[in-house]
Design an enzyme around this catalytic site. Structure first.
Site, PDB file in Angstrom:
ATOM      1  N   ASN A   1      -0.020   2.806   8.847  1.00 19.13           N
ATOM      2  CA  ASN A   1       0.299   2.699   7.422  1.00 19.13           C
ATOM      3  C   ASN A   1       0.504   1.260   6.964  1.00 19.13           C
ATOM      4  O   ASN A   1       0.153   0.911   5.843  1.00 19.13           O
ATOM      5  CB  ASN A   1       1.557   3.516   7.128  1.00 19.13           C
TER       6      ASN A   1
ATOM      7  N   TYR B   1      -9.394  -6.718  -0.481  1.00 18.40           N
ATOM      8  CA  TYR B   1      -8.543  -5.574  -0.116  1.00 18.40           C
ATOM      9  C   TYR B   1      -9.394  -4.328   0.104  1.00 18.40           C
ATOM     10  O   TYR B   1      -9.228  -3.613   1.105  1.00 18.40           O
ATOM     11  CB  TYR B   1      -7.501  -5.342  -1.212  1.00 18.40           C
TER      12      TYR B   1
HETATM   13  N1  LIG Z   1       1.151   1.316  -3.094  1.00 24.00           N
HETATM   14  C1  LIG Z   1      -0.090   1.630  -3.403  1.00 24.00           C
HETATM   15  O1  LIG Z   1      -0.436   1.747  -4.587  1.00 24.00           O
HETATM   16  C2  LIG Z   1      -1.099   1.922  -2.322  1.00 24.00           C
HETATM   17  C3  LIG Z   1      -2.279   2.562  -2.696  1.00 24.00           C
HETATM   18  C4  LIG Z   1      -3.221   2.847  -1.719  1.00 24.00           C
HETATM   19  C5  LIG Z   1      -2.998   2.504  -0.409  1.00 24.00           C
HETATM   20  N2  LIG Z   1      -1.839   1.859  -0.080  1.00 24.00           N
HETATM   21  C6  LIG Z   1      -1.673   1.504   1.343  1.00 24.00           C
HETATM   22  O2  LIG Z   1      -0.540   2.181   1.860  1.00 24.00           O
HETATM   23  C7  LIG Z   1       0.072   1.394   2.869  1.00 24.00           C
HETATM   24  C8  LIG Z   1       1.538   1.198   2.544  1.00 24.00           C
HETATM   25  O3  LIG Z   1       1.636   0.547   1.280  1.00 24.00           O
HETATM   26  P1  LIG Z   1       3.003   0.446   0.447  1.00 24.00           P
HETATM   27  O4  LIG Z   1       2.618   0.289  -0.958  1.00 24.00           O
HETATM   28  O5  LIG Z   1       3.934   1.529   0.860  1.00 24.00           O
HETATM   29  O6  LIG Z   1       3.508  -0.977   0.958  1.00 24.00           O
HETATM   30  P2  LIG Z   1       4.949  -1.679   0.946  1.00 24.00           P
HETATM   31  O7  LIG Z   1       5.968  -0.886   0.211  1.00 24.00           O
HETATM   32  O8  LIG Z   1       4.676  -3.081   0.529  1.00 24.00           O
HETATM   33  O9  LIG Z   1       5.299  -1.649   2.515  1.00 24.00           O
HETATM   34  C9  LIG Z   1       4.441  -2.241   3.425  1.00 24.00           C
HETATM   35  C10 LIG Z   1       4.945  -1.935   4.809  1.00 24.00           C
HETATM   36  O10 LIG Z   1       4.034  -2.506   5.751  1.00 24.00           O
HETATM   37  C11 LIG Z   1       4.723  -3.404   6.588  1.00 24.00           C
HETATM   38  N3  LIG Z   1       3.863  -4.529   6.900  1.00 24.00           N
HETATM   39  C12 LIG Z   1       2.969  -5.154   6.097  1.00 24.00           C
HETATM   40  N4  LIG Z   1       2.369  -6.128   6.752  1.00 24.00           N
HETATM   41  C13 LIG Z   1       2.891  -6.140   7.999  1.00 24.00           C
HETATM   42  C14 LIG Z   1       2.690  -6.942   9.140  1.00 24.00           C
HETATM   43  N5  LIG Z   1       1.813  -7.964   9.154  1.00 24.00           N
HETATM   44  N6  LIG Z   1       3.419  -6.679  10.252  1.00 24.00           N
HETATM   45  C15 LIG Z   1       4.300  -5.672  10.259  1.00 24.00           C
HETATM   46  N7  LIG Z   1       4.553  -4.882   9.204  1.00 24.00           N
HETATM   47  C16 LIG Z   1       3.845  -5.118   8.094  1.00 24.00           C
HETATM   48  C17 LIG Z   1       5.968  -3.825   5.814  1.00 24.00           C
HETATM   49  O11 LIG Z   1       6.973  -4.197   6.753  1.00 24.00           O
HETATM   50  P3  LIG Z   1       8.235  -5.163   6.385  1.00 24.00           P
HETATM   51  O12 LIG Z   1       8.476  -5.024   4.896  1.00 24.00           O
HETATM   52  O13 LIG Z   1       9.344  -4.616   7.225  1.00 24.00           O
HETATM   53  O14 LIG Z   1       7.821  -6.510   6.748  1.00 24.00           O
HETATM   54  C18 LIG Z   1       6.307  -2.524   5.077  1.00 24.00           C
HETATM   55  O15 LIG Z   1       7.033  -1.649   5.899  1.00 24.00           O
HETATM   56  C19 LIG Z   1      -0.721   0.082   2.926  1.00 24.00           C
HETATM   57  O16 LIG Z   1      -1.666   0.158   3.966  1.00 24.00           O
HETATM   58  C20 LIG Z   1      -1.400   0.032   1.576  1.00 24.00           C
HETATM   59  O17 LIG Z   1      -2.586  -0.722   1.617  1.00 24.00           O
HETATM   60  C21 LIG Z   1      -0.883   1.569  -1.004  1.00 24.00           C
END
Ligand SMILES: NC(=O)c1ccc[n+]([C@@H]2O[C@H](COP(=O)([O-])OP(=O)(O)OC[C@H]3O[C@@H](n4cnc5c(N)ncnc54)[C@H](OP(=O)(O)O)[C@@H]3O)[C@@H](O)[C@H]2O)c1
Length: 244
Positions: free
Chosen positions: A88, A153
């Site tokens: 994720n 992205y």
């Molecule tokens: N939000 C959206 O609209 C959306 C839509 C489609 C897909 N997604 C995908 O869903 C996934 C989660 O997104 P989210 O929106 O929930 O993100 P988020 O709230 O920003 O959280 C991202 C998570 O990933 C971890 N992370 C990111 N880069 C990392 C790294 N280099 N090493 C270790 N941990 C890392 C962060 O850890 P720490 O904060 O502890 O560092 C955090 O737990 C992602 O793959 C994103 O591309 C999101």
């Protein structure tokens, strides 16, 4: 009927300190899995763990920077065997192609593409040897539709979907199901901000963005025995955006 069906299974959820990953960790713990909550921020990791353990579930925090290949390998060794891997963790950086910083491009590919590749390489052979396992990766509608500023992205997510198909070809005959979920806009603390998410939500047939739990439930289904004949696919949970 559907609760506790992951009893006795260990699940690693990357990026479970925030947003969608946190919701996935809570859903899998609710369904009985012992959850390894991964992230970098130990304080937010502890919050996810406490929420799970306060509800009677099992969880622990593991830290690693997935942008660093050696850290990914160290994470895999520290964790040991898992039955469920949820890729994720990811970074979503948008910007005009001509101005996009090359280090941001590399950082996104390291976290969103290389890390899942290394984690599947580390965990899938063990799952295959035991004859069962589930891998789900978080893709995005940006992997399937063109979004302004989303070239880099979107490319990371299209790569993840391509790897998902290849991993299904590689591991499914050994009892390992590999799928992806392509989420539409989700209200999380991601850098783009809530206005960007709301505006993207308006472009979907449902005219709204989603909550993390709406994505987490799809992942919980895919790793459950109810999805036993699903492998190699990307499930869109995007309010219909990819269909139009
Ligand atoms: N939000 C959206 O609209 C959306 C839509 C489609 C897909 N997604 C995908 O869903 C996934 C989660 O997104 P989210 O929106 O929930 O993100 P988020 O709230 O920003 O959280 C991202 C998570 O990933 C971890 N992370 C990111 N880069 C990392 C790294 N280099 N090493 C270790 N941990 C890392 C962060 O850890 P720490 O904060 O502890 O560092 C955090 O737990 C992602 O793959 C994103 O591309 C999101």
């Amino acid at each position: 009927m559907t609760q506790r069906e992951l009893e006795g299974q260990r699940a690693l959820v990357t990026g479970a300190t925030s947003g969608i990953g946190r919701a996935i960790a809570l859903a899998l713990a609710r369904d009985g899995a012992e959850v390894l909550v991964h992230g970098r921020d130990a304080a937010r990791g502890a919050e996810t763990v406490t929420e799970i353990t306060d509800g009677g579930g099992k969880a622990s925090f593991v830290a690693a920077d997935l942008g660093d290949a050696a850290e990914v390998q160290r994470l895999a060794s520290a964790v040991g065997n898992v039955d469920v891997l949820v890729n994720n963790a990811g970074i979503a950086l948008f910007g005009p192609t001509a101005e996009f910083d090359v280090s941001a491009f590399d950082e996104m590919f390291a976290s969103n593409v290389r890390a899942p590749f290394l984690l599947v390489g580390a965990f899938a052979p063990g799952m295959a040897a035991r004859g069962r396992g589930n891998i789900v990766s978080l893709s995005s509608m940006a992997g399937g539709v063109g979004l302004v500023g989303g070239a880099a992205y979107g490319a990371t997510k299209a790569s993840l979907e391509a790897m998902t198909r290849a991993w299904a070809a590689e591991y499914s005959e050994s009892g390992v199901c590999v799928n992806a979920v392509a989420a539409g806009p989700v209200y999380t603390p991601s850098p783009s901000g809530p206005e960007f998410i709301t505006a993207l939500g308006e472009t979907t047939p449902m005219h709204r963005a989603s909550q993390p739990e709406e994505i987490a439930e799809v992942v919980a289904f895919l790793v459950s025995p109810r999805a036993s004949y699903i492998t190699g696919t990307t499930v869109a949970a995007d309010g219909g955006r990819r269909a139009v």
